[in-house]
Design a protein around this motif. Structure first.
Motif, PDB file in Angstrom:
ATOM      1  N   LEU A 163       0.868  -1.171   0.000  1.00  0.00           N
ATOM      2  CA  LEU A 163       0.000   0.000   0.000  1.00  0.00           C
ATOM      3  C   LEU A 163       0.910   1.227   0.000  1.00  0.00           C
ATOM      4  CD1 LEU A 163      -2.688   1.502   0.257  1.00  0.00           C
ATOM      5  CD2 LEU A 163      -2.533   1.196   2.745  1.00  0.00           C
ATOM      6  N   VAL A 164       0.697   2.083  -0.986  1.00  0.00           N
ATOM      7  CA  VAL A 164       1.596   3.214  -1.193  1.00  0.00           C
ATOM      8  C   VAL A 164       0.784   4.502  -1.186  1.00  0.00           C
ATOM      9  CG1 VAL A 164       3.259   4.222  -2.805  1.00  0.00           C
ATOM     10  CG2 VAL A 164       3.081   1.736  -2.605  1.00  0.00           C
ATOM     11  N   VAL A 165       1.331   5.548  -0.601  1.00  0.00           N
ATOM     12  CA  VAL A 165       0.638   6.831  -0.633  1.00  0.00           C
ATOM     13  C   VAL A 165       1.549   7.868  -1.273  1.00  0.00           C
ATOM     14  CG1 VAL A 165       1.369   7.493   1.706  1.00  0.00           C
ATOM     15  CG2 VAL A 165      -0.689   8.504   0.731  1.00  0.00           C
ATOM     16  N   ALA A 166       0.956   8.743  -2.087  1.00  0.00           N
ATOM     17  CA  ALA A 166       1.714   9.834  -2.710  1.00  0.00           C
ATOM     18  C   ALA A 166       0.798  11.026  -2.912  1.00  0.00           C
ATOM     19  CB  ALA A 166       2.316   9.373  -4.042  1.00  0.00           C
ATOM     20  N   GLY A 167       1.363  12.172  -3.254  1.00  0.00           N
ATOM     21  CA  GLY A 167       0.594  13.407  -3.402  1.00  0.00           C
ATOM     22  C   GLY A 167       0.742  14.254  -2.145  1.00  0.00           C
ATOM     23  N   CYS A 220       6.687  13.639  -1.907  1.00  0.00           N
ATOM     24  CA  CYS A 220       5.226  13.497  -1.933  1.00  0.00           C
ATOM     25  C   CYS A 220       4.547  14.693  -2.577  1.00  0.00           C
ATOM     26  CB  CYS A 220       4.682  13.359  -0.511  1.00  0.00           C
ATOM     27  SG  CYS A 220       4.806  11.707   0.119  1.00  0.00           S
ATOM     28  N   THR A 221       5.095  15.889  -2.331  1.00  0.00           N
ATOM     29  CA  THR A 221       4.503  17.083  -2.942  1.00  0.00           C
ATOM     30  C   THR A 221       5.150  17.271  -4.313  1.00  0.00           C
ATOM     31  OG1 THR A 221       6.117  18.361  -1.709  1.00  0.00           O
ATOM     32  CG2 THR A 221       3.934  18.219  -0.757  1.00  0.00           C
ATOM     33  N   ASP A 222       4.605  18.223  -5.085  1.00  0.00           N
ATOM     34  CA  ASP A 222       5.082  18.366  -6.461  1.00  0.00           C
ATOM     35  C   ASP A 222       6.578  18.674  -6.512  1.00  0.00           C
ATOM     36  OD1 ASP A 222       2.597  17.840  -7.337  1.00  0.00           O
ATOM     37  OD2 ASP A 222       2.099  19.889  -7.934  1.00  0.00           O
ATOM     38  N   ASN A 223       7.268  18.006  -7.417  1.00  0.00           N
ATOM     39  CA  ASN A 223       8.714  18.168  -7.561  1.00  0.00           C
ATOM     40  C   ASN A 223       9.117  17.631  -8.925  1.00  0.00           C
ATOM     41  OD1 ASN A 223       9.959  15.221  -7.281  1.00  0.00           O
ATOM     42  ND2 ASN A 223       8.187  15.371  -5.912  1.00  0.00           N
ATOM     43  N   ALA A 224      10.348  17.893  -9.337  1.00  0.00           N
ATOM     44  CA  ALA A 224      10.781  17.438 -10.664  1.00  0.00           C
ATOM     45  C   ALA A 224      11.537  16.116 -10.616  1.00  0.00           C
ATOM     46  CB  ALA A 224      11.652  18.512 -11.324  1.00  0.00           C
ATOM     47  N   ALA A 225      11.981  15.700  -9.426  1.00  0.00           N
ATOM     48  CA  ALA A 225      12.692  14.420  -9.341  1.00  0.00           C
ATOM     49  C   ALA A 225      11.747  13.284  -9.739  1.00  0.00           C
ATOM     50  CB  ALA A 225      13.226  14.202  -7.930  1.00  0.00           C
ATOM     51  N   MET A 226      10.466  13.412  -9.333  1.00  0.00           N
ATOM     52  CA  MET A 226       9.518  12.347  -9.692  1.00  0.00           C
ATOM     53  C   MET A 226       9.260  12.335 -11.209  1.00  0.00           C
ATOM     54  SD  MET A 226       5.814  13.719  -8.338  1.00  0.00           S
ATOM     55  CE  MET A 226       4.893  14.988  -9.230  1.00  0.00           C
ATOM     56  N   ILE A 227       9.351  13.505 -11.837  1.00  0.00           N
ATOM     57  CA  ILE A 227       9.154  13.566 -13.291  1.00  0.00           C
ATOM     58  C   ILE A 227      10.381  12.964 -13.996  1.00  0.00           C
ATOM     59  CG2 ILE A 227       8.730  15.101 -15.277  1.00  0.00           C
ATOM     60  CD1 ILE A 227       6.403  14.862 -13.142  1.00  0.00           C
ATOM     61  N   ALA A 228      11.577  13.307 -13.495  1.00  0.00           N
ATOM     62  CA  ALA A 228      12.798  12.729 -14.063  1.00  0.00           C
ATOM     63  C   ALA A 228      12.789  11.209 -13.884  1.00  0.00           C
ATOM     64  CB  ALA A 228      14.028  13.328 -13.379  1.00  0.00           C
ATOM     65  N   TRP A 229      12.338  10.747 -12.705  1.00  0.00           N
ATOM     66  CA  TRP A 229      12.317   9.299 -12.457  1.00  0.00           C
ATOM     67  C   TRP A 229      11.313   8.596 -13.374  1.00  0.00           C
ATOM     68  CZ3 TRP A 229      14.916   5.359 -11.194  1.00  0.00           C
ATOM     69  CH2 TRP A 229      14.277   4.142 -10.952  1.00  0.00           C
ATOM     70  N   ALA A 230      10.108   9.187 -13.516  1.00  0.00           N
ATOM     71  CA  ALA A 230       9.135   8.599 -14.443  1.00  0.00           C
ATOM     72  C   ALA A 230       9.743   8.568 -15.843  1.00  0.00           C
ATOM     73  CB  ALA A 230       7.831   9.398 -14.428  1.00  0.00           C
ATOM     74  N   GLY A 231      10.519   9.609 -16.172  1.00  0.00           N
ATOM     75  CA  GLY A 231      11.221   9.636 -17.465  1.00  0.00           C
ATOM     76  C   GLY A 231      12.211   8.485 -17.577  1.00  0.00           C
TER      77      GLY A 231
END
Ligand code: KG4
Ligand code: ZN
Length: 344
Positions: free
Chosen positions: A262-266, A297-308
């Motif tokens: 179970l994972v939480v994000a946002g 958890c809050t908006d950031n660019a590391a999560m976008i780079a990682w999804a990339g």
């Protein structure tokens, strides 16, 4: 090993980050716009777009500087292409396209929600598919079964407000300031969660959907009654949200028996009461509980780079004519929740 530059500009945070496919975060830079939006009690799209224009390029330069990396050493550029405030999304995506064109490196158009959905795997290398994700932010409140990179099954969404939106509106009603979530959490710490009787919309209903609009109206009535201290309303509101999130997530777990965690994000995942309650629920179901660190958890660019990085590894890159999208559901097959409003 691949090195990805990530860009985020879909709401009120401008961010740039450099992340490797081996989960090393070489730099992550972020500029919030709280002070610019605070006088209006919420995010003003035009102000946000202008701030992204001013901040994004300096942040990219700062990230490259900090990492000691030249732009042409980057293997791909990942930019949020939606969903979000369209002006801001366009700023980030156009910047990403320009950098991809200048360097000849591939562009990866990332769904912001996919960024949140995969971010727990950046923080925790042992997290494997499929996992149940509770995505709770200012714009979204969804339960997603994350089956693979690019494969997401939406089990539930909100039929009206997102949970973070409910926190923000409650803060506004109680005069606690902006952004609302942390302000409500601080006030709640001084209050009694049993003091104010508030509804738990959709509790126990068969589909695991969410609803928070009625809760917000009840907060308004409690305030106007003059019977309660703001701290008690805040604490009772937070408890009602926690109860709804737990009940709905428990329902979704019944529909996802193969989930490994179970994972939480946002952004709302930053709330301590929410995290603790979810941890308890996971323990009850003998499931691992994974919550990325607060900054992730809050908006950031590391999560976008990682999804990339995850998309690049799966061979998923985009053409330079990929559009910016205000709405972009992660699971296009999901049925609209009954009574659903305008949210993507
Ligand atoms: O993920 P996020 O940074 O942005 C998007 O909406 O995509 O989430 C922001 C939301 C806001 O509604 C904010 O009030 C909420 O997350 N939030 C919190 C807390 N910190 C941020 N809500 C409750 N408690 C918090 N501590
Ligand atoms: Zn977000």
């Amino acid at each position: 090993m691949a090195l990805i530059l990530g860009l985020e500009s879909s709401c009120d945070e401008t961010a740039a980050a450099l992340v490797t496919s081996e989960r090393r975060i070489l730099a992550h830079k972020l500029a919030g716009q709280e002070a610019q939006h605070a006088p209006f009690g919420g995010v003003v799209p035009e102000i946000a777009a202008r701030a992204h224009v001013e901040m994004l390029t300096p942040l990219v330069e700062a990230a490259l500087d900090e990492a000691g990396i030249a732009l042409d050493q980057v293997d791909a550029i990942a930019a949020t292409a939606g969903p979000g405030l369209i002006g801001g999304v366009m700023v980030g995506l156009v910047t990403g396209k320009a950098l991809a064109m200048a360097t000849g490196k591939p562009l990866i158009a990332v769904n912001h929600l996919e960024g949140h959905a995969l971010s727990p795997r950046l923080a925790d290398p042992t997290l494997t598919f499929p996992y149940l994700l509770l995505l709770v932010s200012g714009g979204h409140c969804q339960l997603l079964l994350v089956e693979d990179v690019g494969t997401y099954r939406r089990l539930a969404t909100t039929i009206d407000d997102a949970a973070g939106e409910a926190f923000d509106k409650t803060a506004k009603l109680l005069g606690l300031g902006f952004p609302g979530g942390p302000a409500v959490e601080r006030a709640a710490a001084q209050g009694d969660a049993q003091a104010v009787p508030l509804p738990r919309p959709l509790l126990g209903s068969a589909e695991p959907h969410f609803s928070f609009a009625g809760l917000k109206s009840a907060v308004l009535r409690a305030r106007d009654s003059g019977q309660y201290r703001p701290e008690d309303i805040a604490a009772s509101f937070q408890q009602a949200v926690v109860d709804c999130l737990i009940d709905r997530t428990a329902r979704a777990l019944q529909q996802a028996p193969n989930a490994t965690a179970l994972v939480v994000a946002g952004g709302v995942a930053a709330n301590q009461a929410v995290r603790e309650a979810l941890e308890g629920l996971a323990a009850q179901h003998r499931l691992r509980f994974v919550a990325p660190p607060l900054w992730l958890c809050t908006d950031n660019a590391a999560m976008i780079a990682w999804a990339g990085a995850e998309r690049l590894a799966a061979g998923l890159t985009d053409d330079l004519d990929v559009p910016a999208r205000a709405r972009w559901p992660l699971d296009p097959m999901a049925e609209k929740a009954r009574g659903a409003g305008v949210k993507a």
